[in-house]
Design an enzyme around this catalytic site. Structure first.
Site, PDB file in Angstrom:
ATOM      1  N   TYR A  15       0.822  -1.269  -0.206  1.00  0.00           N
ATOM      2  CA  TYR A  15      -0.030  -0.084   0.005  1.00  0.00           C
ATOM      3  C   TYR A  15       0.918   1.229   0.118  1.00  0.00           C
ATOM      4  CZ  TYR A  15       1.144   0.738   4.855  1.00  0.00           C
ATOM      5  OH  TYR A  15       2.129   0.905   5.931  1.00  0.00           O
ATOM      6  N   SER A 252       1.109   3.896  11.121  1.00  0.00           N
ATOM      7  CA  SER A 252       1.889   2.520  10.597  1.00  0.00           C
ATOM      8  C   SER A 252       0.663   1.639  10.233  1.00  0.00           C
ATOM      9  CB  SER A 252       2.710   1.969  11.573  1.00  0.00           C
ATOM     10  OG  SER A 252       3.076   0.571  11.299  1.00  0.00           O
ATOM     11  N   LYS A 253       0.768   1.030   9.104  1.00  0.00           N
ATOM     12  CA  LYS A 253      -0.193   0.134   8.574  1.00  0.00           C
ATOM     13  C   LYS A 253      -0.100  -0.978   9.753  1.00  0.00           C
ATOM     14  CE  LYS A 253      -3.033  -1.605   5.302  1.00  0.00           C
ATOM     15  NZ  LYS A 253      -4.323  -0.928   5.014  1.00  0.00           N
ATOM     16  N   ARG A 254       0.867  -1.570  10.157  1.00  0.00           N
ATOM     17  CA  ARG A 254       0.899  -2.542  11.165  1.00  0.00           C
ATOM     18  C   ARG A 254       0.020  -2.211  12.406  1.00  0.00           C
ATOM     19  NH1 ARG A 254       7.301  -3.530  11.301  1.00  0.00           N
ATOM     20  NH2 ARG A 254       7.297  -1.486  10.179  1.00  0.00           N
TER      21      ARG A 254
END
Length: 479
Positions: A15, A252-254
């Site tokens: 992404y 953050s995507k995490r």
């Protein structure tokens, strides 16, 4: 004056992170402010992290945001290839790594991972790899090479003294050389490390201004050692503060934080997202917040980039997105919202009437579904919803007013917002009520809600005379 050339150099790992997009935007603005070139370079040296389709996401995002690159893998240019794995096949990185060895600025390292791990365990938290291979003689090195032993090429770093560099955001930064590790330039598989390929490509592509996150501040001195070893000009550095989730965590995507694609899928406009992230870490010189991309190009000044992390505020973005929706030309706005309206009501009602009713209320496109679902069927509601302090209504008064509304509407020959409103306002005046006292119970009857887009008369126009009278009659006959 040397032409400004900036680059956006993402790794195709999935992404488009909001921080990555902001880096692309700043690089674009710096270039275009002075009629420079904006280059797209794909950095895929870390083959283990590559994600199929990620390059297409990069292309799509830049296109959606209007960040048109002058050179890149898909448009070509005089400094290609623009994909690092393609450049590697030409032997560029290996050539320059071995040249550094010849210059005495780098060395072969034949150490195995277990050798490095042993030092790590011995030194603990203060680990600093001391490479025994630096002590090998030329004959010993050649023997290992002839025997086909695996090796990496490491940068030579002198532990004495300090190294300084200038950054447009953080000023002059000085570090002690003993804190700089002898980083790997060329890996055993022949691929360059990210840091080394970055320097080589920036030089060969004549990048004048390097825009990146401040997490790379610690690497800049090592980059400069490479530039200096070759006698190359060092580019102007612009290190940007991080985009933060809160005061302590980076976005953050995490952590489940939204990517550009996620935000667009939720109904945020690319133009609004771009406008908002421009302000995450940069302060314009004038008191305004809404900027087109062209206006940003003129207004942007790297000297106004801050040094502290900027917190991503989804509520602020939502507000800004609503401003963009309300400022759109009506036909463009209608074409944008029409698919969302159609998904909810099909072809039952006039979509343009619905679009007009929600125009001043919708902030993100994904809100439309819930906003207009009552058009199919009024929400279930309790009689308490007729209580309204501003309208001075309650369930008992609603029982009195709704029959009056019904009688006015059933006699109307022309059915539109204006005629409905005029007729009801006239009746309110006759009965010594405020307009809102007549309209609010009607709105509840039609929608089942205390708040509904467009108000009672706009809803009635959308529903049509038959459905409007039916819903009011149902409300009148509630127990």
């Amino acid at each position: 004056m040397k032409k400004i050339r900036t680059r956006f150099a993402p790794s195709p790992t999935g992404y488009m992170h909001i921080g990555n997009l902001r880096t692309a935007l700043y690089a674009y603005l710096i270039a275009k402010k002075d009629d420079g070139d904006f280059i797209l370079r794909i950095e895929d040296t870390d083959q283990g992290r590559l994600v199929e389709g990620a390059v297409d996401i990069i292309y799509s995002t830049l296109k959606q945001c209007g960040l048109k690159h002058d050179e890149g893998p898909d448009v070509g240019g005089n400094y290609g290839p623009y994909v690092q794995s393609d450049r590697m096949r030409s032997g560029i990185y290996s050539k320059y790594a071995h040249e550094l060895v010849e210059l005495g600025k780098a060395h072969y390292c034949f150490c195995k991972e277990e050798d490095i791990e042993k030092q790590r365990q011995e030194q603990g938290d203060s680990f600093y790899f001391v490479d025994p291979c630096k002590l090998l003689s030329k004959d010993e090195i050649q023997a290992k090479l002839d025997a086909g032993e695996e090796y990496v090429i490491r940068l030579n770093v002198t532990s004495e003294g300090t190294t300084s560099f200038d950054d447009e955001v953080y000023g002059t930064i000085t570090v002690e050389n003993k804190t700089l590790d002898e980083m790997v330039l060329l890996k055993s598989d022949g691929f360059p490390t990210y840091n080394f390929a970055n320097v080589i490509d920036d030089h060969l592509m004549e990048i004048s201004d390097v825009v990146r996150g401040n997490e790379y501040l610690s690497s800049a001195p090592k980059y400069n050692l490479i530039y200096e070893a070759f006698g190359w000009d060092i580019p102007r550095y612009i290190h940007c503060p991080p985009v933060m989730k809160d005061e302590h965590q980076k976005l953050s995507k995490r952590n489940g934080d939204a990517s550009f694609q996620d935000l667009v899928a939720k109904g945020y406009l690319p133009e609004a997202i771009l406008n908002y992230i421009a302000l995450l870490g940069w302060a314009p010189s004038e008191e305004r917040e809404i900027y087109s991309l062209e206006e940003l190009c003129k207004a942007f000044d790297v000297k106004r980039i801050g040094t502290t992390g900027a917190i991503f505020d989804i509520d602020k973005l939502t507000w800004m997105n609503g401003v963009y929706l309300r400022n759109m030309e009506i036909e463009s706005y209608y074409e944008l919202v029409r698919p969302y309206i159609e998904e909810v009501v099909g072809s039952k009602f006039d979509h343009k009437l619905i679009a007009n009713a929600i125009h001043d209320r919708v902030n993100i496109l994904s809100e439309i579904k819930d906003m207009i679902s009552f058009l199919n069927q009024a929400d279930e509601y309790e009689n308490d919803v007729f209580f309204n302090k501003k309208a001075k209504t309650d369930p008992e008064l609603a029982k009195v007013i709704l029959p009056e509304v019904y009688n006015v509407l059933k006699d109307l020959d022309t059915w539109n917002n204006e005629t409905i409103f005029t007729a009801l306002a006239s009746k309110a005046q006759e009965l010594s009520y405020k307009n809102i006292t007549m309209m609010y119970p009607m709105q509840v009857a039609l929608s089942g809600r205390s708040v509904a887009p467009g108000g009672a008369t706009a809803i009635a126009e959308i529903l049509g005379k038959e459905e409007t009278l039916k819903r009011i009659d149902t409300a009148i006959n509630r127990p």
